[in-house]
Design an enzyme around this catalytic site. Structure first.
Site, mmCIF file in Angstrom:
data_model
loop_
_atom_site.group_PDB
_atom_site.id
_atom_site.type_symbol
_atom_site.label_atom_id
_atom_site.label_comp_id
_atom_site.label_asym_id
_atom_site.label_seq_id
_atom_site.Cartn_x
_atom_site.Cartn_y
_atom_site.Cartn_z
ATOM 1 N N ARG A 1 2.975 25.787 -26.560
ATOM 2 C CA ARG A 1 2.632 24.389 -26.243
ATOM 3 C C ARG A 1 1.680 23.843 -27.305
ATOM 4 N NH1 ARG A 1 -0.157 23.438 -20.480
ATOM 5 N NH2 ARG A 1 -2.019 24.269 -21.466
ATOM 6 N N ARG B 1 -9.418 25.474 -6.836
ATOM 7 C CA ARG B 1 -9.418 26.623 -7.742
ATOM 8 C C ARG B 1 -10.388 27.698 -7.283
ATOM 9 N NH1 ARG B 1 -7.520 23.707 -12.558
ATOM 10 N NH2 ARG B 1 -7.225 25.073 -14.341
ATOM 11 N N ARG C 1 -9.762 31.437 -19.475
ATOM 12 C CA ARG C 1 -9.152 30.669 -18.376
ATOM 13 C C ARG C 1 -8.351 31.593 -17.454
ATOM 14 N NH1 ARG C 1 -5.883 26.557 -21.676
ATOM 15 N NH2 ARG C 1 -5.188 25.701 -19.698
ATOM 16 N N ARG D 1 -5.214 20.859 -27.103
ATOM 17 C CA ARG D 1 -6.351 20.989 -26.180
ATOM 18 C C ARG D 1 -7.330 22.032 -26.705
ATOM 19 N NH1 ARG D 1 -4.222 21.408 -20.008
ATOM 20 N NH2 ARG D 1 -6.040 22.771 -19.959
ATOM 21 N N LYS E 1 2.716 23.916 -13.633
ATOM 22 C CA LYS E 1 2.276 23.011 -12.555
ATOM 23 C C LYS E 1 2.449 21.549 -12.966
ATOM 24 C CE LYS E 1 -2.000 24.515 -12.098
ATOM 25 N NZ LYS E 1 -2.044 25.479 -13.223
HETATM 26 P P1 AMP Z 1 -6.309 22.295 -16.224
HETATM 27 O O1 AMP Z 1 -5.880 21.064 -16.955
HETATM 28 O O2 AMP Z 1 -5.941 22.281 -14.775
HETATM 29 O O3 AMP Z 1 -5.873 23.558 -16.928
HETATM 30 O O4 AMP Z 1 -7.917 22.301 -16.242
HETATM 31 C C1 AMP Z 1 -8.627 22.324 -17.462
HETATM 32 C C2 AMP Z 1 -10.058 22.738 -17.201
HETATM 33 O O5 AMP Z 1 -10.696 21.793 -16.346
HETATM 34 C C3 AMP Z 1 -10.242 24.084 -16.497
HETATM 35 O O6 AMP Z 1 -10.167 25.179 -17.388
HETATM 36 C C4 AMP Z 1 -11.634 23.908 -15.893
HETATM 37 O O7 AMP Z 1 -12.641 24.032 -16.880
HETATM 38 C C5 AMP Z 1 -11.604 22.452 -15.457
HETATM 39 N N1 AMP Z 1 -11.070 22.309 -14.082
HETATM 40 C C6 AMP Z 1 -9.920 21.699 -13.706
HETATM 41 N N2 AMP Z 1 -9.764 21.747 -12.384
HETATM 42 C C7 AMP Z 1 -10.832 22.428 -11.893
HETATM 43 C C8 AMP Z 1 -11.238 22.827 -10.589
HETATM 44 N N3 AMP Z 1 -10.496 22.551 -9.516
HETATM 45 N N4 AMP Z 1 -12.405 23.504 -10.478
HETATM 46 C C9 AMP Z 1 -13.176 23.778 -11.542
HETATM 47 N N5 AMP Z 1 -12.845 23.449 -12.811
HETATM 48 C C10 AMP Z 1 -11.685 22.769 -12.990
#
Ligand code: AMP
Length: 205
Positions: free
Chosen positions: A127, A88, A150, A139, A13
């Site tokens: 990664r 999400r 996740r 991360r 993404k």
């Molecule tokens: P990402 O960078 O999109 O993989 O997001 C990293 C983390 O941020 C996720 O594993 C969640 O803990 C939190 N997060 C990001 N976007 C959302 C969302 N829309 N709803 C809830 N938690 C989120």
């Protein structure tokens, strides 16, 4: 152009959002990036979100919806945006619909990147290795046990969002295991078709 990019962690993404940003000159709104910025800045939201993110769970809908509602009102988002990592949950998707209706806006397209779980796990692992090899900060949620959490959160809470958009919106599913440039071409073709059909529909009405 208002686009939602759906897909599990590691689906690509971020890479594809970056290309859409360059093509349409609209900002990429990544809730993960916004939350990580809040954590680094030590804001109240960041303090609340840190442990949840480190465990690979989802931050509460209220918090994330509030962040997105503020962000899409900023001037750079007035001509459109790419939502990366939001919505999400179905509750977030419903909140986004209400938000857009209240601003007389609508989504132009929802793109979902499909990638097999085994490929996701190895992509995230690679990664992390590449980041470490570059001397970057890996991360905290890229650790194998957190990646599993996740992916579980994705299956339980986010997979229903694609069904939601299949029923209510313009969902296009794309094979995210193709080479990166082919994924980009396919996304561009789908968006061109969606925008073309919307223009034809509005010229008829
Ligand atoms: P990402 O960078 O999109 O993989 O997001 C990293 C983390 O941020 C996720 O594993 C969640 O803990 C939190 N997060 C990001 N976007 C959302 C969302 N829309 N709803 C809830 N938690 C989120």
């Amino acid at each position: 152009m208002r686009i939602v990019l759906l897909g599990p962690p590691g689906a690509g993404k971020g890479t594809q959002s970056e290309r859409l940003r360059a093509r349409y000159h609209i900002p990429q709104l990544s809730t993960g990036d916004m939350l990580r910025a809040a954590v680094s800045a030590g804001t109240p939201i960041g303090l609340q979100a840190k442990a949840i993110m480190d465990a690979g769970h989802l931050v509460s809908d209220d918090v994330v919806v509030g962040i997105v509602a503020d962000r899409i009102m900023q001037s750079d988002a007035q001509n459109g945006f790419i939502l990366d990592g939001f919505p999400r949950t179905v509750a977030q998707a419903e909140a986004l619909d209400s938000m857009l209706i209240s601003k007389a806006m609508r989504l132009d397209g929802v793109i979902e990147l499909d990638v097999d779980e085994s490929v996701l796990v190895s992509r995230i692992h690679n990664r992390a290795l590449e980041t470490a090899a570059r001397g970057g900060v890996v991360r905290a949620d890229d650790k194998p046990e957190t990646v599993k959490a996740r992916l579980d959160a994705y299956k339980a809470q986010t997979a229903p969002v694609s069904d939601y958009y299949a029923r209510h919106g313009s969902l296009r599913r794309i094979d995210g295991m193709m080479p990166i440039d082919e994924v980009t071409d396919q996304i561009n073709r789908e968006l061109d078709t969606l925008v073309g059909s919307a223009a034809m529909a509005s010229s008829r009405s």
